[in-house]
Design a protein around this motif. Structure first.
Motif, PDB file in Angstrom:
ATOM      1  N   VAL A  28      34.074  43.038  29.503  1.00 12.45           N
ATOM      2  CA  VAL A  28      35.200  43.651  30.197  1.00 12.45           C
ATOM      3  C   VAL A  28      36.067  42.517  30.730  1.00 12.45           C
ATOM      4  CG1 VAL A  28      35.944  45.169  32.074  1.00 12.45           C
ATOM      5  CG2 VAL A  28      33.830  45.666  30.814  1.00 12.45           C
ATOM      6  N   TYR A  29      37.340  42.593  30.443  1.00 13.21           N
ATOM      7  CA  TYR A  29      38.281  41.542  30.823  1.00 13.21           C
ATOM      8  C   TYR A  29      39.137  42.007  31.988  1.00 13.21           C
ATOM      9  CZ  TYR A  29      37.010  38.778  26.782  1.00 13.21           C
ATOM     10  OH  TYR A  29      36.310  38.015  25.869  1.00 13.21           O
ATOM     11  N   TYR A  30      39.307  41.103  32.949  1.00  8.44           N
ATOM     12  CA  TYR A  30      40.056  41.399  34.167  1.00  8.44           C
ATOM     13  C   TYR A  30      41.144  40.347  34.381  1.00  8.44           C
ATOM     14  CZ  TYR A  30      35.892  44.147  35.444  1.00  8.44           C
ATOM     15  OH  TYR A  30      34.861  45.048  35.469  1.00  8.44           O
ATOM     16  N   CYS A  31      42.260  40.786  34.931  1.00  9.54           N
ATOM     17  CA  CYS A  31      43.230  39.831  35.448  1.00  9.54           C
ATOM     18  C   CYS A  31      43.156  39.860  36.968  1.00  9.54           C
ATOM     19  CB  CYS A  31      44.642  40.111  34.954  1.00  9.54           C
ATOM     20  SG  CYS A  31      45.316  41.691  35.461  1.00  9.54           S
ATOM     21  N   ALA A  32      43.569  38.743  37.562  1.00  5.98           N
ATOM     22  CA  ALA A  32      43.498  38.619  39.016  1.00  5.98           C
ATOM     23  C   ALA A  32      44.609  37.681  39.475  1.00  5.98           C
ATOM     24  CB  ALA A  32      42.138  38.074  39.428  1.00  5.98           C
ATOM     25  N   VAL A  33      45.041  37.837  40.716  1.00  6.19           N
ATOM     26  CA  VAL A  33      46.075  36.969  41.264  1.00  6.19           C
ATOM     27  C   VAL A  33      45.593  36.339  42.565  1.00  6.19           C
ATOM     28  CG1 VAL A  33      47.951  38.262  40.229  1.00  6.19           C
ATOM     29  CG2 VAL A  33      47.254  38.796  42.548  1.00  6.19           C
ATOM     30  N   SER A  34      46.088  35.129  42.778  1.00  8.85           N
ATOM     31  CA  SER A  34      45.767  34.395  43.987  1.00  8.85           C
ATOM     32  C   SER A  34      47.054  33.933  44.650  1.00  8.85           C
ATOM     33  CB  SER A  34      44.909  33.175  43.650  1.00  8.85           C
ATOM     34  OG  SER A  34      44.737  32.356  44.787  1.00  8.85           O
ATOM     35  N   SER A  35      47.120  34.136  45.967  1.00  5.29           N
ATOM     36  CA  SER A  35      48.282  33.673  46.721  1.00  5.29           C
ATOM     37  C   SER A  35      48.023  32.314  47.364  1.00  5.29           C
ATOM     38  CB  SER A  35      48.639  34.688  47.816  1.00  5.29           C
ATOM     39  OG  SER A  35      47.578  34.798  48.751  1.00  5.29           O
ATOM     40  N   GLN A  36      46.852  31.750  47.148  1.00  9.39           N
ATOM     41  CA  GLN A  36      46.524  30.464  47.755  1.00  9.39           C
ATOM     42  C   GLN A  36      47.389  29.371  47.148  1.00  9.39           C
ATOM     43  OE1 GLN A  36      42.313  29.648  47.583  1.00  9.39           O
ATOM     44  NE2 GLN A  36      41.759  31.706  48.262  1.00  9.39           N
ATOM     45  N   GLU A  37      47.699  28.366  47.955  1.00 13.35           N
ATOM     46  CA  GLU A  37      48.548  27.274  47.487  1.00 13.35           C
ATOM     47  C   GLU A  37      47.841  26.458  46.405  1.00 13.35           C
ATOM     48  OE1 GLU A  37      51.642  26.844  48.222  1.00 13.35           O
ATOM     49  OE2 GLU A  37      51.887  25.013  47.038  1.00 13.35           O
ATOM     50  N   LEU A  38      46.585  26.123  46.651  1.00  8.89           N
ATOM     51  CA  LEU A  38      45.806  25.347  45.690  1.00  8.89           C
ATOM     52  C   LEU A  38      44.452  26.019  45.499  1.00  8.89           C
ATOM     53  CD1 LEU A  38      46.608  21.680  46.803  1.00  8.89           C
ATOM     54  CD2 LEU A  38      47.308  22.793  44.676  1.00  8.89           C
ATOM     55  N   PRO A  39      44.459  27.117  44.789  1.00  5.15           N
ATOM     56  CA  PRO A  39      43.197  27.825  44.629  1.00  5.15           C
ATOM     57  C   PRO A  39      42.221  27.055  43.753  1.00  5.15           C
ATOM     58  CG  PRO A  39      44.844  28.758  43.183  1.00  5.15           C
ATOM     59  CD  PRO A  39      45.554  27.749  44.037  1.00  5.15           C
ATOM     60  N   LEU A  40      40.940  27.256  44.035  1.00  4.06           N
ATOM     61  CA  LEU A  40      39.909  26.805  43.107  1.00  4.06           C
ATOM     62  C   LEU A  40      39.886  27.850  42.009  1.00  4.06           C
ATOM     63  CD1 LEU A  40      37.180  25.741  45.688  1.00  4.06           C
ATOM     64  CD2 LEU A  40      38.727  24.264  44.406  1.00  4.06           C
ATOM     65  N   ILE A  41      40.497  27.524  40.887  1.00  2.00           N
ATOM     66  CA  ILE A  41      40.882  28.565  39.934  1.00  2.00           C
ATOM     67  C   ILE A  41      39.709  29.274  39.288  1.00  2.00           C
ATOM     68  CG2 ILE A  41      43.140  27.589  39.433  1.00  2.00           C
ATOM     69  CD1 ILE A  41      41.904  26.348  36.909  1.00  2.00           C
ATOM     70  N   TRP A  42      38.550  28.649  39.223  1.00  2.00           N
ATOM     71  CA  TRP A  42      37.401  29.314  38.591  1.00  2.00           C
ATOM     72  C   TRP A  42      36.544  30.060  39.603  1.00  2.00           C
ATOM     73  CZ3 TRP A  42      38.843  29.643  33.987  1.00  2.00           C
ATOM     74  CH2 TRP A  42      39.366  28.562  33.273  1.00  2.00           C
ATOM     75  N   ARG A  43      36.934  30.006  40.869  1.00  2.00           N
ATOM     76  CA  ARG A  43      36.168  30.645  41.926  1.00  2.00           C
ATOM     77  C   ARG A  43      36.692  32.054  42.148  1.00  2.00           C
ATOM     78  NH1 ARG A  43      36.398  30.484  47.785  1.00  2.00           N
ATOM     79  NH2 ARG A  43      34.302  30.556  48.668  1.00  2.00           N
ATOM     80  N   LEU A  44      35.830  33.045  42.004  1.00  2.00           N
ATOM     81  CA  LEU A  44      36.246  34.436  42.121  1.00  2.00           C
ATOM     82  C   LEU A  44      36.894  34.715  43.474  1.00  2.00           C
ATOM     83  CD1 LEU A  44      33.154  36.277  40.599  1.00  2.00           C
ATOM     84  CD2 LEU A  44      35.215  35.477  39.426  1.00  2.00           C
ATOM     85  N   GLN A  45      36.379  34.086  44.510  1.00  2.00           N
ATOM     86  CA  GLN A  45      36.876  34.361  45.857  1.00  2.00           C
ATOM     87  C   GLN A  45      38.282  33.818  46.089  1.00  2.00           C
ATOM     88  OE1 GLN A  45      33.899  33.165  45.055  1.00  2.00           O
ATOM     89  NE2 GLN A  45      32.418  34.609  45.898  1.00  2.00           N
TER      90      GLN A  45
END
Length: 125
Positions: A93-110
């Motif tokens: 199952v494939y999901y898209c997700a968005v992050s508003s963090q300035e420098l997110p740890l991109i592989w981290r789900l949180q």
């Protein structure tokens, strides 16, 4: 409130292609980092391709690099995942997700605050 809606999943034979879409509503896509993740039964979600807004780069998991391509259309608030040369082990199952963090740890789900509902991809002969 952001909403993400994925589409484009389905069944395909090994070696085939699919293009997943993720429409983002409620805000402007260009303000976010975007990730595509997938989840195998009984496993935690794993990153597939992630675009980080801060540096404008797209990062790919090694297992899909060269086969999957991330793209985005800011005018349509839509991101895509073009998947070529699909393998049975891409079934998930494939999901898209968005992050508003300035420098997110991109592989981290949180790092991601908003998620779509997922779309099933089945690769089988």
């Amino acid at each position: 409130q952001l909403q993400l809606v994925e589409s484009g999943g389905g069944s395909v034979q090994p070696g085939g292609s699919l293009r997943l879409s993720c429409v983002v509503s409620g805000s402007t896509l260009s303000a976010y980092s975007i990730g595509w993740f997938r989840q195998f039964p009984g496993k935690e979600r794993e990153g597939v391709a992630c675009f980080r807004r801060a540096d404008g780069n797209t990062y790919y998991a090694e297992v899909v690099d060269g086969r999957f391509t991330f793209s985005r259309d800011n005018a349509k608030d839509t991101v895509y995942l073009q998947m070529n040369h699909l393998k049975p082990e891409d079934t998930a199952v494939y999901y898209c997700a968005v992050s508003s963090q300035e420098l997110p740890l991109i592989w981290r789900l949180q790092s991601y605050e908003y998620w779509g509902q997922g779309t099933q991809v089945i690769v089988s002969s």
